[in-house]
Design an enzyme around this catalytic site. Structure first.
Site, PDB file in Angstrom:
ATOM      1  N   ASP A 102     -31.902  25.983  22.456  1.00 13.38           N
ATOM      2  CA  ASP A 102     -30.789  24.330  21.448  1.00 13.38           C
ATOM      3  C   ASP A 102     -30.762  24.936  20.684  1.00 13.38           C
ATOM      4  O   ASP A 102     -32.429  24.127  19.775  1.00 13.38           O
ATOM      5  CB  ASP A 102     -31.429  23.624  22.831  1.00 13.38           C
ATOM      6  CG  ASP A 102     -30.220  22.407  22.112  1.00 13.38           C
ATOM      7  OD1 ASP A 102     -29.434  22.642  21.031  1.00 13.38           O
ATOM      8  OD2 ASP A 102     -30.100  21.597  23.100  1.00 13.38           O
ATOM      9  N   LYS A 116     -23.528  17.832  13.590  1.00 11.52           N
ATOM     10  CA  LYS A 116     -24.465  16.667  12.737  1.00 11.52           C
ATOM     11  C   LYS A 116     -24.386  17.546  11.522  1.00 11.52           C
ATOM     12  O   LYS A 116     -24.303  17.410   9.641  1.00 11.52           O
ATOM     13  CB  LYS A 116     -25.806  16.987  13.330  1.00 11.52           C
ATOM     14  CG  LYS A 116     -26.450  17.171  14.214  1.00 11.52           C
ATOM     15  CD  LYS A 116     -26.278  15.506  15.256  1.00 11.52           C
ATOM     16  CE  LYS A 116     -26.627  15.914  16.996  1.00 11.52           C
ATOM     17  NZ  LYS A 116     -26.045  15.157  17.922  1.00 11.52           N
ATOM     18  N   TRP A 174     -34.048  15.830  25.361  1.00 11.25           N
ATOM     19  CA  TRP A 174     -32.704  15.651  25.081  1.00 11.25           C
ATOM     20  C   TRP A 174     -32.048  15.183  26.741  1.00 11.25           C
ATOM     21  O   TRP A 174     -32.362  16.625  27.519  1.00 11.25           O
ATOM     22  CB  TRP A 174     -31.707  16.480  25.068  1.00 11.25           C
ATOM     23  CG  TRP A 174     -30.790  15.464  24.505  1.00 11.25           C
ATOM     24  CD1 TRP A 174     -30.038  14.185  23.545  1.00 11.25           C
ATOM     25  CD2 TRP A 174     -28.725  16.612  24.445  1.00 11.25           C
ATOM     26  NE1 TRP A 174     -28.993  14.173  23.607  1.00 11.25           N
ATOM     27  CE2 TRP A 174     -27.688  15.210  24.370  1.00 11.25           C
ATOM     28  CE3 TRP A 174     -28.721  17.662  24.972  1.00 11.25           C
ATOM     29  CZ2 TRP A 174     -26.717  15.103  24.181  1.00 11.25           C
ATOM     30  CZ3 TRP A 174     -27.361  17.813  24.786  1.00 11.25           C
ATOM     31  CH2 TRP A 174     -26.458  17.079  24.351  1.00 11.25           C
TER      32      TRP A 174
HETATM   33  C1  LMR Z   1     -28.346  12.455  20.151  1.00  7.52           C
HETATM   34  O1  LMR Z   1     -29.611  12.661  21.171  1.00  7.52           O
HETATM   35  O2  LMR Z   1     -27.978  10.811  20.150  1.00  7.52           O
HETATM   36  C2  LMR Z   1     -27.404  13.928  19.976  1.00  7.52           C
HETATM   37  O3  LMR Z   1     -27.425  14.517  20.089  1.00  7.52           O
HETATM   38  C3  LMR Z   1     -26.080  12.906  20.082  1.00  7.52           C
HETATM   39  C4  LMR Z   1     -25.757  13.182  21.663  1.00  7.52           C
HETATM   40  O4  LMR Z   1     -25.134  13.942  22.685  1.00  7.52           O
HETATM   41  O5  LMR Z   1     -26.998  12.603  22.345  1.00  7.52           O
END
Ligand code: LMR
Length: 397
Positions: free
Chosen positions: A212, A247, A132
Site C-alpha cells: 500500500d 495526498k 488503517w
Molecule cells: C486517513 O487514514 O485518514 C486517510 O487515508 C483518509 C481516509 O480515507 O481514511
C-alpha cells in the site's frame, strides 16, 4: 412493514466521522488532527499550483467527456507506472508491469481484494496490527480472511522482531499487506535492512505482497519512498501495489489512484489485466477522468512537474518541522522524552501512544480531535497552536 425496518445501524466511520464532529464543535480554539489531509499555515488543504495550472490547460484542450477505458487513461498509466516503479524500470521495459486507474487508493485496494477473492481463492490476507481501519473492513467485504501480524510493541515502538517472527508463520501463498512508506496509523517505517529481511521471508514462504503506497513523497522524498516498492517489484515474480494521488497531488476529492500489477511474464500480465478490467467493470465501470488527467498533464510536462515537485517537497518538509515543533512544545511540560518518537516517525501520522481514554478527554476538555487509537494527523497541525496542543496533551498525561 417497511422493507428497511430490519436493516439496523452500523457505527460511523472511525476517521471520516471526525470531520463532522469537528465541524459541529462551536469552540473557536478546536484542533483537528483527525482525517489524513495536509493543511497549510492558514489551516487550508490547498490545491497545489501545479494542479491549478494543469486544470486550466485541460479546460482549454479537452474536447470530449466520453468514457475512458477500463484501465483508465493510457498517459496516466504510463507516467504513474514510472513514478512508482522508476523511469528506467526493467519491469516496464519488459512489459511485466501494468497500471489500472482506480477511484483513489481505496479503489485500488478494493480492486486488489476482489482480484484475490476471485482469482486466488482461499488465500488469507495479513495486515499489520495496527493498520488503517479500512483495510480490515474492505478486505473482509471482499470475502477475504483477514489476519494480523504484530507491528508495534507495548512500548509504542516498532517491534520488528515480532513482525518477522509472525511473518515466518504465515501459510505459504497467503497475501501480506505492507505499508510501503509512512505507515498508517503509526508513522513507524522499516529501514532498508528491515525491508531486506521481510523480502527474504516473503520469498522463502512464497507470499504475495500487496504494497500500500498511499503517501509517496511524504516520507523521505519521492524517489526514496519508492525504494521498498522497487526492491520487491524487481526481486519477486508477482507484486501488487496500490498507489494514491490524494495526498501527493492534493487531489483528495477527485478520487485518483491506481493498482500497479507486476507479473512474472508479459503473458501472465495480460491474463491478470483481463481479470482486473472485468472486475472493475462490475465495480465502477470506468474510472473518473479528471484527477488522472491532471496527474498526466503534470507528469508529462517538465515545467509543471518541477512546480509540483517543489510543492510536494515543501509539504514534506513542513510536516517534518511540525513533528520537531510538537516535541519541542511538549518539553516545558516534561514530556519531550515520552513523545520523542513523534519527531522520528514518517509521513502524515503519529501514533502518539495516547490511550482511547486520553483521546476522549482531549476532545471533551480541549476540543482536540484525533482517532481513538491515538493517531494524530501531524500534517493537520497549525504551527501557531503547538503550544495549545502541548498544554492540552499535558493535561491528560
Ligand atoms: C486517513 O487514514 O485518514 C486517510 O487515508 C483518509 C481516509 O480515507 O481514511
Amino acid at each position: 412493514m417497511s422493507h428497511f425496518a430490519p436493516v439496523g445501524r452500523v457505527p460511523g466511520d472511525p476517521i471520516l466521522g471526525l470531520i463532522e464532529a469537528h465541524r459541529q464543535d462551536p469552540n473557536p480554539a478546536k484542533i483537528d488532527l483527525g482525517v489524513g489531509v495536509y493543511k497549510d499555515s492558514q489551516g487550508l488543504t490547498p490545491i497545489p499550483r501545479a494542479v491549478k495550472l494543469a486544470e486550466q490547460r485541460l479546460v482549454e484542450v479537452q474536447r470530449t467527456k466520453t468514457y475512458i477505458g477500463g484501465h483508465g487513461d493510457a498517459a496516466f498509466g504510463r507516467l504513474l507506472g514510472e513514478l512508482v516503479l522508476g523511469a528506467g524500470s526493467p519491469l516496464l521495459a519488459g512489459q511485466r508491469a501494468g497500471v489500472t486507474q482506480t477511484p483513489g487508493g481505496t479503489g485500488a485496494l478494493r480492486l486488489a481484494a476482489e482480484f484475490i477473492a476471485r482469482c486466488l481463492p482461499d488465500r488469507g490476507i495479513w495486515v499489520s496490527d495496527p493498520t488503517w481501519p479500512i483495510h480490515e473492513t474492505l478486505f473482509a467485504a471482499s470475502g477475504l480472511a483477514v489476519h494480523h501480524y504484530p507491528y508495534v510493541g507495548a512500548d509504542n515502538r516498532l517491534d520488528l522482531e515480532a513482525m518477522l517472527a509472525a511473518l515466518e508463520q504465515v501459510p505459504e501463498g497467503d497475501v501480506v499487506l505492507l505499508h510501503a512508506c509512512c505507515h498508517n496509523p503509526t508513522g513507524f517505517d522499516l529501514g532498508r535492512h528491515d525491508w531486506q529481511r521481510v523480502l527474504e521471508i516473503v520469498k522463502a514462504r512464497r507470499l504475495l505482497p500487496l504494497l500500500d503506497f498511499a503517501y509517496q513523497g511524504f516520507g523521505d522524498g519521492l524517489e526514496q519512498d519508492a525504494w521498498a516498492v522497487r526492491l520487491f517489484a524487481e526481486s519477486l515474480p508477482d507484486v501488487l501495489i496500490t498507489s494514491s494521488c490524494s495526498k501527493n497531488f492534493g487531489l483528495y476529492c477527485e478520487r485518483t489512484g491506481a493498482l500497479v500489477v507486476c507479473a512474472a511474464t508479459p503473458d501472465t500480465l495480460v491474463d491478470v489485466r483481463s481479470q482486473l478490467a472485468f472486475i472493475a467493470r462490475n465495480l465502477w465501470s470506468t474510472p473518473p477522468d479528471h484527477g488522472a488527467a491532471v496527474v498526466a498533464t503534470i507528469l508529462g510536462d517538465a515545467e509543471l512537474k518541477a512546480v509540483w515537485l517543489d510543492e510536494l517537497e515543501a509539504m514534506r518538509r513542513r510536516v517534518a518541522e511540525l513533528r520537531a515543533g510538537l516535541v519541542e512544545a511538549l518539553a516545558p511540560h516534561g514530556l519531550a522524552e515520552r513523545f520523542a518518537h513523534i519527531a522520528q516517525q514518517r509521513g502524515m501520522f503519529s501514533y502518539t501512544g495516547l490511550s482511547a481514554d486520553q483521546v476522549a478527554r482531549l476532545r471533551s476538555e480541549s476540543s482536540v480531535y484525533m482517532v481513538s487509537s491515538g493517531r494524530a494527523n501531524v500534517a493537520g497541525l497549525d504551527a501557531s497552536r503547538l503550544g495549545d496542543l502541548a498544554q492540552a496533551i499535558a493535561r491528560v498525561c
